[in-house]
Design a protein around this motif. Structure first.
Motif, PDB file in Angstrom:
ATOM      1  N   UNK A  26       0.820  -1.208   0.000  1.00  0.00           N
ATOM      2  CA  UNK A  26       0.000   0.000   0.000  1.00  0.00           C
ATOM      3  C   UNK A  26       0.856   1.261   0.000  1.00  0.00           C
ATOM      4  N   UNK A  27       1.955   1.250   0.724  1.00  0.00           N
ATOM      5  CA  UNK A  27       2.801   2.443   0.846  1.00  0.00           C
ATOM      6  C   UNK A  27       3.822   2.521  -0.272  1.00  0.00           C
ATOM      7  N   UNK A  28       4.361   1.372  -0.653  1.00  0.00           N
ATOM      8  CA  UNK A  28       5.403   1.336  -1.676  1.00  0.00           C
ATOM      9  C   UNK A  28       6.737   0.922  -1.083  1.00  0.00           C
ATOM     10  N   UNK A  29       7.112  -0.336  -1.293  1.00  0.00           N
ATOM     11  CA  UNK A  29       8.333  -0.861  -0.684  1.00  0.00           C
ATOM     12  C   UNK A  29       9.578  -0.099  -1.133  1.00  0.00           C
ATOM     13  N   UNK A  30       9.626   0.297  -2.416  1.00  0.00           N
ATOM     14  CA  UNK A  30      10.808   0.991  -2.922  1.00  0.00           C
ATOM     15  C   UNK A  30      10.973   2.348  -2.252  1.00  0.00           C
ATOM     16  N   UNK A  31       9.868   3.082  -2.076  1.00  0.00           N
ATOM     17  CA  UNK A  31       9.950   4.400  -1.441  1.00  0.00           C
ATOM     18  C   UNK A  31      10.349   4.265   0.036  1.00  0.00           C
TER      19      UNK A  31
END
Length: 339
Positions: A26-31
């Motif tokens: 949901x948040x974005x693993x890369x970010x």
């Protein structure tokens, strides 16, 4: 570890992985990873040092409570015993509810005291920690409401927390009010059931007498803690210090990523998020992180990826560091926390 405990532990681990997978998706693993890599190492270290201060404050709290029960342990022993108790809470489902029996066994072993004495000691610490947490929630939300609009989700979270705490306090009052009836009647109900759990070698009458005796000593120890007002006030003060050290630690974690968060927000977010530790996950792992993100995104205006990264740094300090220290302590003290 017996089969039932192994199954509960594995289910908890699967649940934790699932919660983290949803959170990262949901948040974005890369970010999140990019935010973590940008963290200032010195401030990350400061986060861990402040977490050690929290652990030290609550270990002194345990030592103070045990002193009111005539159990004397050194400051260093108290630190490692409390770290072991935190370890037990963090590796068993339902947080304190799952770890308290193990923590009580650890206390009784290192202090050469009765099991019920250790149980009263660690349970008193957990109960007394509620007093400052409620105060911080009300004070933090009250101040936040003067500077910003309190959203519906935050109102729901605070209302649910207050209702839950009130229900727990009400249940405790009822148990204390009817303690004599419990001592008289509960052993007669429980003793026959224990025979069905592999305790056939003890006759029901002997078990009933033993349980009645243990319950009596348990309530006597609770009364001793409550009547020692000086030590009780000291314990509450140390509890408050521990909560504030957690606030400072999370502040340092955000600062490591270049963000500043109002302390008034963290005053109520930390105890509110920790209520997720009651979830059937090892020490609430995953659930607490998700609760932090859910509460901090609308109250800080910081992007979710940075909040998640800061929470992961903070939880590394207040969850994983005590697990490492406490795991070594439990092993050194010769107690099997997962049996």
């Amino acid at each position: 570890m017996n089969e039932r405990n192994r199954r509960a532990f594995l289910i908890g681990v699967v649940g934790t992985v699932a919660v983290f997978a949803v959170l990262f998706f949901a948040v974005g693993a890369r970010r999140i990873l990019e935010s973590l890599l940008s963290a200032d190492p010195s401030l990350v270290v400061a986060t861990f040092v402040l977490a050690l201060c929290w652990l030290a404050a609550w270990s002194l709290m345990l030592r103070t409570v045990l002193a009111s029960l005539d159990v004397d342990i050194s400051i260093s022993t108290a630190f490692f015993v409390y770290a072991g108790a935190v370890f037990a809470n963090n590796v068993t489902p339902f947080g304190q509810a799952g770890g308290e029996p193990i923590a009580a066994l650890l206390i009784s072993k290192v202090s050469d005291s009765r099991y019920e004495t250790g149980l009263v000691g660690i349970a008193s610490v957990d109960v007394l920690n509620v007093v400052p947490s409620v105060s911080l929630i009300l004070a933090g939300v009250g101040y936040y409401a003067t500077t910003a609009t309190v959203g519906e989700s935050l109102e729901t979270a605070v209302g649910s927390a207050v209702a839950l705490i009130a229900a727990i306090v009400f249940a405790m009052v009822l148990v204390w009010r009817w303690r004599d009836a419990l001592i008289d009647r509960l052993p007669a109900i429980v003793a026959p059931q224990l025979g069905r759990l592999g305790l056939e070698r003890f006759d029901s009458e002997t078990l009933e007498e033993d349980l009645s005796d243990r319950l009596g000593r348990l309530f006597e120890n609770i009364e001793r803690v409550a009547m020692d007002r000086w030590r009780l006030a000291t314990a509450v003060g140390l509890s408050l210090a521990g909560w504030l050290f957690q606030v400072f630690a999370l502040t340092a974690a955000f600062a490591a990523l270049g963000y500043s968060v109002p302390p008034s927000v963290l005053l109520f977010v930390i105890p509110l998020a920790n209520l997720a530790g009651a979830a059937p996950l090892p020490g609430g792992l995953g659930g607490i992180e998700a609760a932090f993100v859910t509460l901090l995104v609308p109250t800080t205006g910081i992007e979710a990826s940075a909040i998640t990264a800061a929470v992961l740094i903070f939880r590394g300090a207040v969850y994983w560091m005590p697990v490492a220290i406490g795991g070594a302590s439990v092993s050194g003290f010769g107690v099997n926390a997962l049996r």
